[in-house]
Design an enzyme around this catalytic site. Structure first.
Site, PDB file in Angstrom:
ATOM      1  CG  LEU A 211       5.227   3.777  10.562  1.00  0.00           C
ATOM      2  CD1 LEU A 211       4.507   4.476  11.558  1.00  0.00           C
ATOM      3  CD2 LEU A 211       4.615   2.389  10.382  1.00  0.00           C
ATOM      4  CG  ASP A 212       3.336   3.544   2.410  1.00  0.00           C
ATOM      5  OD1 ASP A 212       4.127   3.731   1.600  1.00  0.00           O
ATOM      6  OD2 ASP A 212       2.109   3.520   2.272  1.00  0.00           O
ATOM      7  N   PRO A 213       2.762   6.103   3.866  1.00  0.00           N
ATOM      8  CG  PRO A 213       2.811   7.527   2.203  1.00  0.00           C
ATOM      9  CD  PRO A 213       3.576   6.266   2.713  1.00  0.00           C
TER      10      PRO A 213
ATOM     11  CD  GLU B 230       8.710  -0.675   1.642  1.00  0.00           C
ATOM     12  OE1 GLU B 230       9.322  -0.506   2.724  1.00  0.00           O
ATOM     13  OE2 GLU B 230       8.234  -1.559   1.302  1.00  0.00           O
TER      14      GLU B 230
ATOM     15  N   GLY C 213       3.233  -0.186   1.869  1.00  0.00           N
ATOM     16  CA  GLY C 213       3.513  -0.994   2.915  1.00  0.00           C
ATOM     17  C   GLY C 213       4.452  -0.212   4.010  1.00  0.00           C
TER      18      GLY C 213
END
Length: 331
Positions: free
Chosen positions: A41-43, A315, A318
């Site tokens: 999960l992205d920040p 990543e 997103g």
């Protein structure tokens, strides 16, 4: 401190934390370096992150590919470089064009993105292009166009809509296969409606049988109270086979066992089965080969820590929800 037992932990990730931040915090709390995650999960995103501790990192490979549920906000009226709010605005539609969007058009656009579809991932995804992450190529100034790939959006539900400062914000619920990019759904819906679109919020609420209601934030995390033991985790994921003492020993030695007349004798070949010893210990996962069960993954007692392996970077924009997001130590 002594290392904690093996198992899965459900984290409710708050905004600003990376998935690797969560792994690092959990390593300290659990007293072991053997911690991995299933699905980054992205920040910017919040919600469910599944971590494996010690030998249960071996289960994460099977968690990555499960279907997932998200709650998201899609903003219609502008497209961005990253297909979400972290990027720069590329094109903004005239407020009058956004105001003219009819409810039936939104409904039709959502329907067109539901079911088995072909989806082009965002160019800032973690997918590798000639050995290099797509987002790294974008950062280097390259124009990256990723090919479409098949995904399944089993549910795409509009919960509410709100007009805000010349934009139309859609609150949606999405249930999808692994590999689906919610940012891309926002982008494609905006393109179909002729006004552009991007994601402004994203929350993952379920991965397979694991729900956000059973998760804790990193600030409140008490691992012993929420640890899902390997047997409980495996039997949530797969059919259960209760072994005799002899079968448990044979599987532990890599031998095949006879499944004739057992509860899993008709399970599809190659489908994992949780093999449980008398007393409840998970011996391993097996698959059926004719009338025999063959070891797929063994679950020996947890071993002493090994040196850290280098982590892959998260990543940058997103949510990555693909097989590229492999667990740190279970890959």
């Amino acid at each position: 401190m002594s290392a904690i037992a093996s198992g899965l932990v459900l984290i409710d990730k708050t905004q600003g934390w990376t998935s690797h931040d969560a792994v690092a915090r959990t390593r300290r709390l659990a007293g072991t370096r053997k911690v991995g995650h299933a699905g980054t999960l992205d920040p910017m995103a919040t919600g469910l992150l599944i971590l494996g501790i010690n030998s249960s990192t071996r289960l994460l490979t099977f968690v990555v590919g499960l279907d997932k549920e998200y709650l998201a906000t899609i903003r219609l009226g502008a497209s961005t470089t990253t297909d979400d709010a972290e990027g720069e605005i590329l094109v903004s539609a005239a407020p009058a064009s956004v105001a003219a969007i009819e409810a039936d058009a939104v409904t039709a656009g959502i329907a067109a993105l539901t079911g088995a579809i072909e989806q082009a991932p965002s160019s800032v995804s973690a997918i590798k292009v000639d050995g290099k992450r797509a987002y790294a190529r974008v950062r280097a100034g390259e124009d990256v166009q990723l090919p479409k790939r098949p995904v399944t959006v089993s549910e795409f539900e509009l919960l509410s809509s709100t007009e805000t400062d010349g934009y139309l914000d859609l609150e949606v619920r999405v249930v999808c296969s692994s590999g689906t990019y919610i940012r891309a759904l926002a982008r494609d819906l905006g393109e179909a409606l002729g006004v552009g679109g991007h994601l402004t919020s994203l929350r993952r609420t379920r991965i397979g049988p694991f729900g956000i209601d059973a998760a804790q934030t990193l600030d409140e995390l008490d691992i012993p109270s929420v640890l899902i033991g390997p047997t409980d985790a495996a039997t949530l994921l797969f059919p259960r086979l209760d072994l005799s003492p002899e079968q448990a020993v044979d599987l532990g030695h890599g031998k095949r066992i006879d499944l004739t007349g057992t509860s899993v004798s008709e399970i599809a070949a190659d489908s994992p089965i949780a093999a449980v010893a008398p007393g409840g210990r998970l011996v391993g996962l097996v698959t059926r080969r004719g009338s025999q069960g063959k070891t797929l993954v063994n679950f020996p007692p947890d071993e002493p820590d090994e040196p850290d392996e280098p982590d892959e970077p998260d990543e940058p924009a997103g949510v990555t929800d693909t097989a590229a997001s492999t667990p740190d130590l279970a890959s």
